[in-house]
Design a protein around this motif. Structure first.
Motif, PDB file in Angstrom:
ATOM      1  N   LEU A   1       0.834  -1.204   0.000  1.00 30.35           N
ATOM      2  CA  LEU A   1       0.000   0.000   0.000  1.00 30.35           C
ATOM      3  C   LEU A   1       0.871   1.257   0.000  1.00 30.35           C
ATOM      4  CD1 LEU A   1      -3.036   0.814   0.159  1.00 30.35           C
ATOM      5  CD2 LEU A   1      -2.750   0.964   2.630  1.00 30.35           C
ATOM      6  N   ASN A   2       1.897   1.271   0.836  1.00 27.66           N
ATOM      7  CA  ASN A   2       2.784   2.437   0.897  1.00 27.66           C
ATOM      8  C   ASN A   2       3.648   2.572  -0.351  1.00 27.66           C
ATOM      9  OD1 ASN A   2       1.708   2.790   3.407  1.00 27.66           O
ATOM     10  ND2 ASN A   2       3.643   2.819   4.498  1.00 27.66           N
ATOM     11  N   ILE A   3       4.185   1.436  -0.837  1.00 23.26           N
ATOM     12  CA  ILE A   3       5.013   1.491  -2.042  1.00 23.26           C
ATOM     13  C   ILE A   3       4.187   1.962  -3.232  1.00 23.26           C
ATOM     14  CG2 ILE A   3       6.419   0.163  -3.652  1.00 23.26           C
ATOM     15  CD1 ILE A   3       7.076  -1.735  -1.352  1.00 23.26           C
ATOM     16  N   HIS A   4       2.991   1.404  -3.378  1.00 22.75           N
ATOM     17  CA  HIS A   4       2.131   1.737  -4.507  1.00 22.75           C
ATOM     18  C   HIS A   4       1.802   3.222  -4.527  1.00 22.75           C
ATOM     19  CE1 HIS A   4      -1.877   0.766  -6.794  1.00 22.75           C
ATOM     20  NE2 HIS A   4      -1.010   1.409  -7.532  1.00 22.75           N
ATOM     21  N   ALA A   5       1.422   3.777  -3.352  1.00 21.88           N
ATOM     22  CA  ALA A   5       1.054   5.194  -3.291  1.00 21.88           C
ATOM     23  C   ALA A   5       2.232   6.093  -3.662  1.00 21.88           C
ATOM     24  CB  ALA A   5       0.546   5.536  -1.892  1.00 21.88           C
ATOM     25  N   GLN A   6       3.421   5.783  -3.148  1.00 26.39           N
ATOM     26  CA  GLN A   6       4.588   6.601  -3.466  1.00 26.39           C
ATOM     27  C   GLN A   6       4.996   6.462  -4.927  1.00 26.39           C
ATOM     28  OE1 GLN A   6       7.879   6.801  -0.522  1.00 26.39           O
ATOM     29  NE2 GLN A   6       6.682   5.309   0.627  1.00 26.39           N
ATOM     30  N   TYR A   7       4.944   5.244  -5.423  1.00 22.06           N
ATOM     31  CA  TYR A   7       5.310   4.995  -6.830  1.00 22.06           C
ATOM     32  C   TYR A   7       4.440   5.843  -7.760  1.00 22.06           C
ATOM     33  CZ  TYR A   7       8.039   1.762  -9.787  1.00 22.06           C
ATOM     34  OH  TYR A   7       8.967   1.206 -10.630  1.00 22.06           O
ATOM     35  N   LEU A   8       3.120   5.796  -7.519  1.00 21.73           N
ATOM     36  CA  LEU A   8       2.197   6.549  -8.372  1.00 21.73           C
ATOM     37  C   LEU A   8       2.461   8.050  -8.280  1.00 21.73           C
ATOM     38  CD1 LEU A   8      -1.184   4.689  -7.703  1.00 21.73           C
ATOM     39  CD2 LEU A   8       0.233   4.557  -9.758  1.00 21.73           C
ATOM     40  N   GLY A   9       2.771   8.526  -7.069  1.00 17.36           N
ATOM     41  CA  GLY A   9       2.971   9.955  -6.885  1.00 17.36           C
ATOM     42  C   GLY A   9       4.196  10.506  -7.587  1.00 17.36           C
ATOM     43  N   GLU A  10       5.074   9.612  -8.079  1.00 20.87           N
ATOM     44  CA  GLU A  10       6.340  10.068  -8.649  1.00 20.87           C
ATOM     45  C   GLU A  10       6.528   9.714 -10.122  1.00 20.87           C
ATOM     46  OE1 GLU A  10       9.498   8.647  -6.181  1.00 20.87           O
ATOM     47  OE2 GLU A  10       8.585   9.390  -4.339  1.00 20.87           O
ATOM     48  N   ILE A  11       5.533   9.076 -10.759  1.00 18.30           N
ATOM     49  CA  ILE A  11       5.755   8.631 -12.135  1.00 18.30           C
ATOM     50  C   ILE A  11       4.960   9.407 -13.176  1.00 18.30           C
ATOM     51  CG2 ILE A  11       6.358   6.280 -11.464  1.00 18.30           C
ATOM     52  CD1 ILE A  11       3.534   5.415 -12.255  1.00 18.30           C
ATOM     53  N   ALA A  12       4.009  10.226 -12.761  1.00 21.32           N
ATOM     54  CA  ALA A  12       3.117  10.861 -13.738  1.00 21.32           C
ATOM     55  C   ALA A  12       3.516  12.303 -14.007  1.00 21.32           C
ATOM     56  CB  ALA A  12       1.674  10.821 -13.239  1.00 21.32           C
ATOM     57  N   PRO A  13       3.321  12.787 -15.247  1.00 23.71           N
ATOM     58  CA  PRO A  13       3.459  14.221 -15.508  1.00 23.71           C
ATOM     59  C   PRO A  13       2.363  14.984 -14.779  1.00 23.71           C
ATOM     60  CG  PRO A  13       2.516  13.109 -17.412  1.00 23.71           C
ATOM     61  CD  PRO A  13       2.919  12.036 -16.448  1.00 23.71           C
ATOM     62  N   LYS A  14       2.569  16.280 -14.593  1.00 17.48           N
ATOM     63  CA  LYS A  14       1.665  17.065 -13.766  1.00 17.48           C
ATOM     64  C   LYS A  14       0.209  16.977 -14.237  1.00 17.48           C
ATOM     65  CE  LYS A  14       3.249  20.964 -12.330  1.00 17.48           C
ATOM     66  NZ  LYS A  14       3.676  22.389 -12.238  1.00 17.48           N
ATOM     67  N   LYS A  15      -0.021  16.962 -15.549  1.00 13.42           N
ATOM     68  CA  LYS A  15      -1.398  16.969 -16.047  1.00 13.42           C
ATOM     69  C   LYS A  15      -2.122  15.651 -15.808  1.00 13.42           C
ATOM     70  CE  LYS A  15       0.212  15.888 -20.767  1.00 13.42           C
ATOM     71  NZ  LYS A  15       0.280  16.384 -22.150  1.00 13.42           N
ATOM     72  N   LEU A  16      -1.393  14.582 -15.507  1.00 14.21           N
ATOM     73  CA  LEU A  16      -2.009  13.282 -15.238  1.00 14.21           C
ATOM     74  C   LEU A  16      -1.818  12.840 -13.797  1.00 14.21           C
ATOM     75  CD1 LEU A  16      -1.086  11.198 -18.427  1.00 14.21           C
ATOM     76  CD2 LEU A  16      -3.321  12.106 -17.799  1.00 14.21           C
ATOM     77  N   ARG A  17      -1.224  13.699 -12.972  1.00 12.83           N
ATOM     78  CA  ARG A  17      -0.885  13.286 -11.613  1.00 12.83           C
ATOM     79  C   ARG A  17      -2.120  12.954 -10.784  1.00 12.83           C
ATOM     80  NH1 ARG A  17       2.307  17.671  -8.472  1.00 12.83           N
ATOM     81  NH2 ARG A  17       0.191  18.393  -8.050  1.00 12.83           N
ATOM     82  N   GLY A  18      -3.191  13.744 -10.941  1.00 15.00           N
ATOM     83  CA  GLY A  18      -4.402  13.494 -10.166  1.00 15.00           C
ATOM     84  C   GLY A  18      -4.998  12.136 -10.470  1.00 15.00           C
ATOM     85  N   PHE A  19      -5.201  11.854 -11.765  1.00 17.17           N
ATOM     86  CA  PHE A  19      -5.779  10.561 -12.148  1.00 17.17           C
ATOM     87  C   PHE A  19      -4.879   9.410 -11.723  1.00 17.17           C
ATOM     88  CE2 PHE A  19      -5.997   6.994 -15.104  1.00 17.17           C
ATOM     89  CZ  PHE A  19      -7.338   6.647 -14.999  1.00 17.17           C
ATOM     90  N   THR A  20      -3.571   9.570 -11.938  1.00  9.32           N
ATOM     91  CA  THR A  20      -2.632   8.492 -11.589  1.00  9.32           C
ATOM     92  C   THR A  20      -2.699   8.161 -10.104  1.00  9.32           C
ATOM     93  OG1 THR A  20      -1.162   9.184 -13.384  1.00  9.32           O
ATOM     94  CG2 THR A  20      -0.228   7.764 -11.691  1.00  9.32           C
ATOM     95  N   ASN A  21      -2.730   9.177  -9.244  1.00  6.52           N
ATOM     96  CA  ASN A  21      -2.806   8.936  -7.806  1.00  6.52           C
ATOM     97  C   ASN A  21      -4.133   8.296  -7.396  1.00  6.52           C
ATOM     98  OD1 ASN A  21      -0.238   9.907  -7.216  1.00  6.52           O
ATOM     99  ND2 ASN A  21      -0.938  12.005  -6.949  1.00  6.52           N
ATOM    100  N   VAL A  22      -5.217   8.672  -8.059  1.00  7.53           N
ATOM    101  CA  VAL A  22      -6.527   8.117  -7.714  1.00  7.53           C
ATOM    102  C   VAL A  22      -6.619   6.639  -8.059  1.00  7.53           C
ATOM    103  CG1 VAL A  22      -8.992   8.227  -8.323  1.00  7.53           C
ATOM    104  CG2 VAL A  22      -7.745  10.314  -7.802  1.00  7.53           C
ATOM    105  N   THR A  23      -5.819   6.166  -9.029  1.00  9.56           N
ATOM    106  CA  THR A  23      -5.878   4.735  -9.369  1.00  9.56           C
ATOM    107  C   THR A  23      -5.509   3.857  -8.180  1.00  9.56           C
ATOM    108  OG1 THR A  23      -3.577   4.739 -10.205  1.00  9.56           O
ATOM    109  CG2 THR A  23      -5.355   5.144 -11.799  1.00  9.56           C
ATOM    110  N   CYS A  24      -4.792   4.406  -7.220  1.00 11.31           N
ATOM    111  CA  CYS A  24      -4.500   3.670  -5.985  1.00 11.31           C
ATOM    112  C   CYS A  24      -5.808   3.261  -5.308  1.00 11.31           C
ATOM    113  CB  CYS A  24      -3.667   4.549  -5.051  1.00 11.31           C
ATOM    114  SG  CYS A  24      -3.020   3.733  -3.592  1.00 11.31           S
TER     115      CYS A  24
END
Length: 499
Positions: free
Chosen positions: A140-163
């Motif tokens: 859970l912790n790895i997944h959340a951090q991974y998502l928060g660091e891989i997306a460009p700014k315009k897709l960051r919201g959607f990418t984080n919500v996939t968690c």
């Protein structure tokens, strides 16, 4: 929505990584929460049968209740331990390596549970549940951090919500797998866990071929070439200078700081408000009333005239609503912002709880209100998915810098697991004591969460971590002069010292 789908098509490697991380990450957490509901009678029968064979006498009711409680709660204990050690292992080995190794635990746990009948050992279920919990807590912790660091700014919201999307999808799959047409039978229930094993094997063999997060490579490994390569793999060969520059600015700001431990985070006054916000969001999520809704759904469906044989097929419909609403949250989060979805979602959920308390109280005199209660349960689940469920973890990731994020998510994960365990133990007594009025307790928690977030949570949409950090500084010192963008760029050394 069409613009978001268009962007996702142009980032195929990013989308692939999101899916792989999801099935090997928070999907496991959601699946294990719901998968034991249907086969619980068969597991208790197996414990009784094993006890009788060992000791030539049937198990007492108290001992059976204790063993069953251990099987349920040991999952939370494993999750708590996994969350506590996640910061150490992530800092030592990186997110990708940790998640690859973490994929082995569900496979081992499945083998233990699948072989428990052959070995005639309910202790193997206990060990398997602990390993499933450890995997979920770490993942859970790895997944959340991974998502928060891989997306460009315009897709960051959607990418984080996939968690959160994969959490709710995991809950739904756990409900479906437990049906008697699949694995919800006396002979097949041990194999229900095969879903987790298959998902982990997919991640185990896929993730090594996908990139590590660019910020980790640049800021912690000092590997600028590796960072550029990861960016091009994830975002294509376009112009990504703005995102790279933001990473370099954050790296410069981190020169005077070190990677924080949990104790460092708790002692550091500069992130105290961010910590308070995160704690409020995590506690609010646990005490929002969603568990009470799932509990009362059985009773409300029964009062509406559905039989006990029909209800197990209806309840997954509530899971479908939560899953779909979390997906919708992914499409809305970059349009309406994180703070807007949190405040709107919680406010409307509070209103629904008031109405649900009224309908449950008056259904004795007006039986047709049972159908209104069903509609309110579905509406509450939708609002929870679109609002708090969808964006809480995204906010927790976005309000901390690279140096404090790992420690912050250790705290968030620990709160999540402790809350899950406490609610599992205390919630049945609250329901027995207050019945439908238990929703008023959750209403108070929702109101307090809304007030605190309205006062102290800044909007993180479209902002870099340094900009969000500066917004928190405004809340702490509202009259203090805040550097503008140009001034901020010319005085980066000053900000680095202050951070």
């Amino acid at each position: 929505m069409s613009n978001l789908l268009h962007n996702l098509v142009h980032y195929p490697r990013l989308f692939q990584l999101i899916v792989v991380l999801g099935f090997g990450g928070t999907f496991q957490y959601g699946f294990q929460i719901s998968v034991l509901n249907s086969p619980s009678p068969f597991i208790k029968a197996f414990i009784n049968e094993t006890w009788l064979r060992r000791y030539n006498s049937p198990i007492t009711g108290g001992t059976l209740t204790l063993l069953w409680s251990l099987i349920v709660s040991v999952y939370s204990i494993g999750g708590l331990i996994g969350a506590l050690v996640s910061g150490y292992f992530i800092g030592l080995y990186g997110k990708r390596t940790c998640q690859v190794c973490n994929s082995i635990f569900p496979v081992v746990a499945f083998v233990l549970v699948a072989c428990c009948r052959i070995a005639r050992s309910f202790e193997m279920i206990l060990i398997g549940r602990f390993l499933f919990g450890f995997n979920a807590g770490l993942g859970l912790n790895i997944h959340a951090q991974y998502l928060g660091e891989i997306a460009p700014k315009k897709l960051r919201g959607f990418t984080n919500v996939t968690c959160s999307i994969f959490v709710t999808f995991g809950k739904f799959c756990g409900q479906i797998v437990g049906l008697r047409e699949l694995f919800g039978t006396e002979s097949l229930w041990p194999y229900a866990m095969s879903v987790c094993a298959v998902a982990s094997l997919v991640q185990l063999f896929s993730l090594p071929f996908l990139p590590e997060t660019p910020p980790y490579l640049l800021m912690e490994k000092q590997d600028e070439a590796g960072c550029m390569k990861a960016v091009q793999q994830l975002w294509g060969k376009g112009d990504h200078r703005a995102e790279i520059e933001e990473m370099k600015q954050e790296k410069a700001a981190m020169k005077s700081t070190k990677i924080m431990s949990v104790l460092d985070l708790l002692r550091d006054r500069s992130v105290r408000l961010q910590l308070y916000v995160m704690v409020t969001l995590m506690v609010g999520l646990q005490l929002s009333g969603i568990n009470a809704i799932y509990f009362y759904s059985y009773e409300v469906f029964r009062e509406a005239g559905f039989s006990d044989d029909q209800i197990p097929y209806i309840v997954p419909g509530v899971g479908v609503c939560e899953t779909l609403s979390t997906v919708i949250s992914g499409f809305l989060v970059d349009r309406f912002g994180r703070k807007g979805l949190i405040l709107t979602g919680y406010s409307l959920m509070g209103l629904v709880l008031v109405l649900l308390t009224i309908t449950l109280s008056l259904k004795v005199w007006f039986p047709w209100l049972s159908y209104a209660s069903i509609a309110l349960i579905i509406l509450f689940t939708l609002l929870f998915g679109v609002g708090p469920s969808g964006v809480t973890m995204a906010i927790c990731v976005e309000i901390f810098t690279q140096s404090s994020r790992a420690a912050a998510l250790v705290v968030a994960g620990s709160l999540n697991w402790v809350g899950l365990c406490m609610i599992g133990m205390a919630f049945p007594y609250v329901v027995v004591g207050l019945r439908q009025y238990c929703f008023l307790v959750f209403l108070v928690c929702i109101v307090l969460t809304v007030i605190f977030c309205f006062m102290f949570l800044p909007e993180t949409k479209g902002k870099s971590v340094l900009e969000v950090t500066e917004d928190f500084r405004k809340y702490k010192s509202p009259r203090k002069h805040v550097l503008g963008p140009a001034e901020n760029s010319n005085n980066q050394r000053t900000m680095a010292t202050r951070l």
